[in-house]
Write an enzyme that holds these catalytic residues in place. Structure first.
Site, PDB file in Angstrom:
ATOM      1  N   CYS A 149       0.821  -1.211   0.000  1.00 13.17           N
ATOM      2  CA  CYS A 149       0.000   0.000   0.000  1.00 13.17           C
ATOM      3  C   CYS A 149       0.865   1.276   0.000  1.00 13.17           C
ATOM      4  O   CYS A 149       1.516   1.549  -1.005  1.00 13.17           O
ATOM      5  CB  CYS A 149      -0.993  -0.048   1.154  1.00 13.17           C
ATOM      6  SG  CYS A 149      -2.464   0.917   0.798  1.00 13.17           S
TER       7      CYS A 149
ATOM      8  N   HIS B  29      -3.274  -4.976   1.749  1.00  9.35           N
ATOM      9  CA  HIS B  29      -2.656  -5.226   3.059  1.00  9.35           C
ATOM     10  C   HIS B  29      -2.644  -6.722   3.387  1.00  9.35           C
ATOM     11  O   HIS B  29      -3.578  -7.205   4.040  1.00  9.35           O
ATOM     12  CB  HIS B  29      -3.453  -4.509   4.154  1.00  9.35           C
ATOM     13  CG  HIS B  29      -3.251  -3.038   4.196  1.00  9.35           C
ATOM     14  ND1 HIS B  29      -2.371  -2.428   5.052  1.00  9.35           N
ATOM     15  CD2 HIS B  29      -3.806  -2.048   3.459  1.00  9.35           C
ATOM     16  CE1 HIS B  29      -2.401  -1.113   4.863  1.00  9.35           C
ATOM     17  NE2 HIS B  29      -3.263  -0.864   3.894  1.00  9.35           N
TER      18      HIS B  29
ATOM     19  N   GLU C 204      -1.029  -8.230   5.578  1.00  5.41           N
ATOM     20  CA  GLU C 204      -0.858  -8.451   7.029  1.00  5.41           C
ATOM     21  C   GLU C 204      -2.199  -8.443   7.755  1.00  5.41           C
ATOM     22  O   GLU C 204      -2.269  -8.810   8.920  1.00  5.41           O
ATOM     23  CB  GLU C 204       0.113  -7.407   7.612  1.00  5.41           C
ATOM     24  CG  GLU C 204      -0.441  -6.012   7.848  1.00  5.41           C
ATOM     25  CD  GLU C 204      -0.623  -5.182   6.572  1.00  5.41           C
ATOM     26  OE1 GLU C 204      -0.397  -5.693   5.462  1.00  5.41           O
ATOM     27  OE2 GLU C 204      -1.015  -4.009   6.714  1.00  5.41           O
TER      28      GLU C 204
END
Ligand code: GLN
Length: 191
Positions: free
Chosen positions: A78, A168, A170
């Site tokens: 990002c 994202h 994560e």
């Protein structure tokens, strides 16, 4: 293996917990003296303008750029992708500029500010991608591999030692992309 996670702003803790769950040693990079020797680098999401300015003010931009240019494996997500891009269509700044792609910041407009999209990322199938005020990639240079698309836009690329993702990973509760990154470092796939 020592993985540095840029920790001046943004979603660095989330990357750290995924990497720790996979057994990697992580170091949060808050200032220049934290950098040392690294086997890999994570550039997290957040606000690219804030991160870029802090990188400059903290004198971290040039040393990290040199390490990336010398082959340090990077996983950028990002805002991290925006930091890597060598062109940003709607921003006059560039930061590391090591990834030959044209990105557009906040590219989906207000209605699609945040959303999920399930799709393939390279050899990883059905990954649940989380987009938050995300960029997408408008065009890439010849030697850049496109590894993910969503709604006909490029959202993931690989170029030599650099992986850039508009979403994202994560936040997915799915560690396959981080595992791939660690495996690729271990097997010298990036060199
Ligand atoms: N909108 C942010 C930027 O332009 C990126 C958003 C994110 O990292 N989730 O830097």
């Amino acid at each position: 293996m020592r993985i540095g996670i840029l920790a001046v702003q943004g979603a660095f803790e989330e990357h750290r917990s995924v990497l720790q769950s996979l057994g990697a040693d992580t170091i949060l990079l808050r200032q220049k003296s934290d950098i040392g020797t690294l086997d890999g680098l994570i550039l997290p999401g957040g606000e690219s303008t804030v991160q870029g300015k802090l990188l400059k003010d903290l004198h971290m931009l040039d040393p990290l750029k040199e390490m990336i240019n010398n082959g340090l494996p990077v996983l950028a997500t990002c805002a991290g992708l925006i930091l890597l891009a060598d062109k940003i269509s709607n921003d006059e700044n560039t930061w590391f500029g090591t990834l030959p792609v044209l990105v557009k910041r906040n590219a989906y407009g207000r209605q699609l500010g945040s959303f999920y999209y399930k799709g393939d990322v390279g050899d990883i199938s059905d990954f649940n991608m989380t987009f938050i005020r995300a960029p997408y990639i408008e065009s890439v240079s010849n030697n850049v591999d496109v590894i993910a698309t969503a709604y006909d836009h490029i959202v993931g690329v690989r170029y030599k030692n650099q992986i850039g993702l508009a979403f994202h990973p994560e936040l997915a509760e799915d560690n396959r992309i981080h595992q791939y990154f660690l495996d690729a470092i271990n097997s010298y796939l990036f060199t």
